[in-house]
Design a protein around this motif. Sequence first.
Motif, PDB file in Angstrom:
ATOM      1  N   GLY A   1       0.893  -0.987  -0.208  1.00  0.00           N
ATOM      2  CA  GLY A   1      -0.020   0.097  -0.036  1.00  0.00           C
ATOM      3  C   GLY A   1       0.912   1.226  -0.079  1.00  0.00           C
ATOM      4  N   ARG A   2       2.128   1.069   0.360  1.00  0.00           N
ATOM      5  CA  ARG A   2       2.966   2.417  -0.061  1.00  0.00           C
ATOM      6  C   ARG A   2       3.493   2.496  -1.295  1.00  0.00           C
ATOM      7  N   ALA A   3       4.055   3.827  -1.418  1.00  0.00           N
ATOM      8  CA  ALA A   3       4.551   4.160  -2.698  1.00  0.00           C
ATOM      9  C   ALA A   3       5.409   3.479  -3.437  1.00  0.00           C
ATOM     10  N   PHE A   4       6.274   2.650  -2.719  1.00  0.00           N
ATOM     11  CA  PHE A   4       7.261   1.943  -3.277  1.00  0.00           C
ATOM     12  C   PHE A   4       7.454   0.527  -2.816  1.00  0.00           C
ATOM     13  N   ARG A   5       7.591  -0.402  -3.445  1.00  0.00           N
ATOM     14  CA  ARG A   5       7.964  -1.803  -2.805  1.00  0.00           C
ATOM     15  C   ARG A   5       9.428  -2.118  -2.366  1.00  0.00           C
ATOM     16  N   PRO A   6       9.756  -2.912  -1.625  1.00  0.00           N
ATOM     17  CA  PRO A   6      11.158  -3.304  -1.251  1.00  0.00           C
ATOM     18  C   PRO A   6      12.198  -3.166  -2.177  1.00  0.00           C
ATOM     19  N   GLY A   7      13.341  -2.447  -2.088  1.00  0.00           N
ATOM     20  CA  GLY A   7      14.386  -2.191  -3.239  1.00  0.00           C
ATOM     21  C   GLY A   7      14.754  -3.723  -3.508  1.00  0.00           C
ATOM     22  N   LEU A   8      15.236  -3.731  -4.663  1.00  0.00           N
ATOM     23  CA  LEU A   8      15.789  -4.841  -5.453  1.00  0.00           C
ATOM     24  C   LEU A   8      17.303  -4.631  -5.593  1.00  0.00           C
ATOM     25  N   GLU A   9      17.912  -5.692  -5.973  1.00  0.00           N
ATOM     26  CA  GLU A   9      19.504  -5.281  -6.147  1.00  0.00           C
ATOM     27  C   GLU A   9      19.501  -4.959  -7.490  1.00  0.00           C
ATOM     28  N   PRO A  10      20.321  -3.960  -7.990  1.00  0.00           N
ATOM     29  CA  PRO A  10      20.492  -3.717  -9.432  1.00  0.00           C
ATOM     30  C   PRO A  10      21.365  -4.721  -9.893  1.00  0.00           C
ATOM     31  N   GLY A  11      21.257  -4.914 -11.405  1.00  0.00           N
ATOM     32  CA  GLY A  11      21.974  -5.612 -11.869  1.00  0.00           C
ATOM     33  C   GLY A  11      23.460  -5.036 -12.253  1.00  0.00           C
TER      34      GLY A  11
ATOM     35  N   LEU B   1      15.163   2.498 -10.546  1.00  0.00           N
ATOM     36  CA  LEU B   1      14.105   1.955 -10.349  1.00  0.00           C
ATOM     37  C   LEU B   1      14.159   0.535  -9.448  1.00  0.00           C
ATOM     38  N   ALA B   2      15.197   0.127  -9.460  1.00  0.00           N
ATOM     39  CA  ALA B   2      15.420  -1.156  -8.642  1.00  0.00           C
ATOM     40  C   ALA B   2      15.468  -0.762  -7.016  1.00  0.00           C
ATOM     41  N   LEU B   3      16.031   0.202  -6.851  1.00  0.00           N
ATOM     42  CA  LEU B   3      16.208   0.557  -5.364  1.00  0.00           C
ATOM     43  C   LEU B   3      14.729   0.995  -4.954  1.00  0.00           C
ATOM     44  N   LEU B   4      13.820   1.384  -5.831  1.00  0.00           N
ATOM     45  CA  LEU B   4      12.525   1.850  -5.614  1.00  0.00           C
ATOM     46  C   LEU B   4      11.445   0.603  -5.657  1.00  0.00           C
ATOM     47  N   GLY B   5      12.108  -0.568  -5.819  1.00  0.00           N
ATOM     48  CA  GLY B   5      11.343  -1.797  -6.214  1.00  0.00           C
ATOM     49  C   GLY B   5      10.720  -2.204  -7.440  1.00  0.00           C
ATOM     50  N   ARG B   6      10.922  -1.418  -8.203  1.00  0.00           N
ATOM     51  CA  ARG B   6      10.864  -1.605  -9.669  1.00  0.00           C
ATOM     52  C   ARG B   6      11.854  -2.605 -10.396  1.00  0.00           C
ATOM     53  N   ASP B   7      11.260  -3.663 -10.845  1.00  0.00           N
ATOM     54  CA  ASP B   7      11.984  -4.606 -11.868  1.00  0.00           C
ATOM     55  C   ASP B   7      12.188  -3.922 -13.371  1.00  0.00           C
ATOM     56  N   PRO B   8      13.219  -3.381 -13.565  1.00  0.00           N
ATOM     57  CA  PRO B   8      13.601  -2.641 -14.926  1.00  0.00           C
ATOM     58  C   PRO B   8      13.223  -3.398 -16.166  1.00  0.00           C
ATOM     59  N   ALA B   9      13.284  -4.881 -15.962  1.00  0.00           N
ATOM     60  CA  ALA B   9      13.118  -5.556 -17.213  1.00  0.00           C
ATOM     61  C   ALA B   9      11.408  -6.073 -17.206  1.00  0.00           C
ATOM     62  N   TRP B  10      10.709  -5.166 -16.450  1.00  0.00           N
ATOM     63  CA  TRP B  10       9.238  -5.652 -16.136  1.00  0.00           C
ATOM     64  C   TRP B  10       8.661  -5.378 -17.867  1.00  0.00           C
ATOM     65  N   ARG B  11       7.862  -6.521 -17.979  1.00  0.00           N
ATOM     66  CA  ARG B  11       7.010  -6.389 -18.974  1.00  0.00           C
ATOM     67  C   ARG B  11       5.530  -6.963 -19.029  1.00  0.00           C
ATOM     68  N   ALA B  12       4.704  -6.458 -19.646  1.00  0.00           N
ATOM     69  CA  ALA B  12       3.502  -6.866 -19.477  1.00  0.00           C
ATOM     70  C   ALA B  12       3.270  -8.175 -20.118  1.00  0.00           C
TER      71      ALA B  12
END
Length: 203
Positions: A171-181, A191-202
């Motif tokens: 429910g928060r703005a960002f998910r737990p951070g991911l380890e950048p490649g 993006l990774a630090l904010l919990g986004r997967d830079p490789a995300w695709r629909a």
Amino acid sequence: MKIVELHARAMELAAEVVDTVRPDQLDLPTPCAGWTLRRLLEHCAGQHQGFAAAARGAGPDLALFADAPVDADPAGVFRRTGVDLTAAFQEAAAVERALWLPEIRDGGPFPFAQAVGFHLLDTLVHGWDVAAALGSPDALVAAVDGDDALADALSAVTEAVPNTPEARAPGRAFRPGLEPGGGAGRFDRALALLGRDPAWRAS
């Protein structure tokens, strides 16, 4: 470079992405879990309006940040509300007005430059969300990575976002951070630090 000018750059890059959205694409999924492209763009327009009101001196009123309908003209709504926000930030810059932002931590007031930095991050990350939903995020990533001042600003704000279980809870703005490649560029790292997967695709 002043933060207002960097924010205006970010807004234009995001608007160029939104300009390509067709009405028949508004039901596409986005990297924002459970949000369609329509819901994301309505959130963005509402944030434009809320930040603009805050920049003009409004108090901590959550209703000012309510989602704004985009109907069949998402690009037009995004640009109109974005232009108004840019003007509001320019007005507030003249007096270094602090902003009340009821969705962030204790609501503030936050120093002007910090508040603008919050929205700069939001603009670029949601611009990427839109581009990823459309299947074409590479141009935006390259534009940010190729602009040292803008990438510096994005990195600085990103690294200041708390990465604690409480701050990154559902429910928060960002998910737990991911380890950048290892080969990640600066935008992908943010993006990774904010919990986004830079490789995300629909799917």
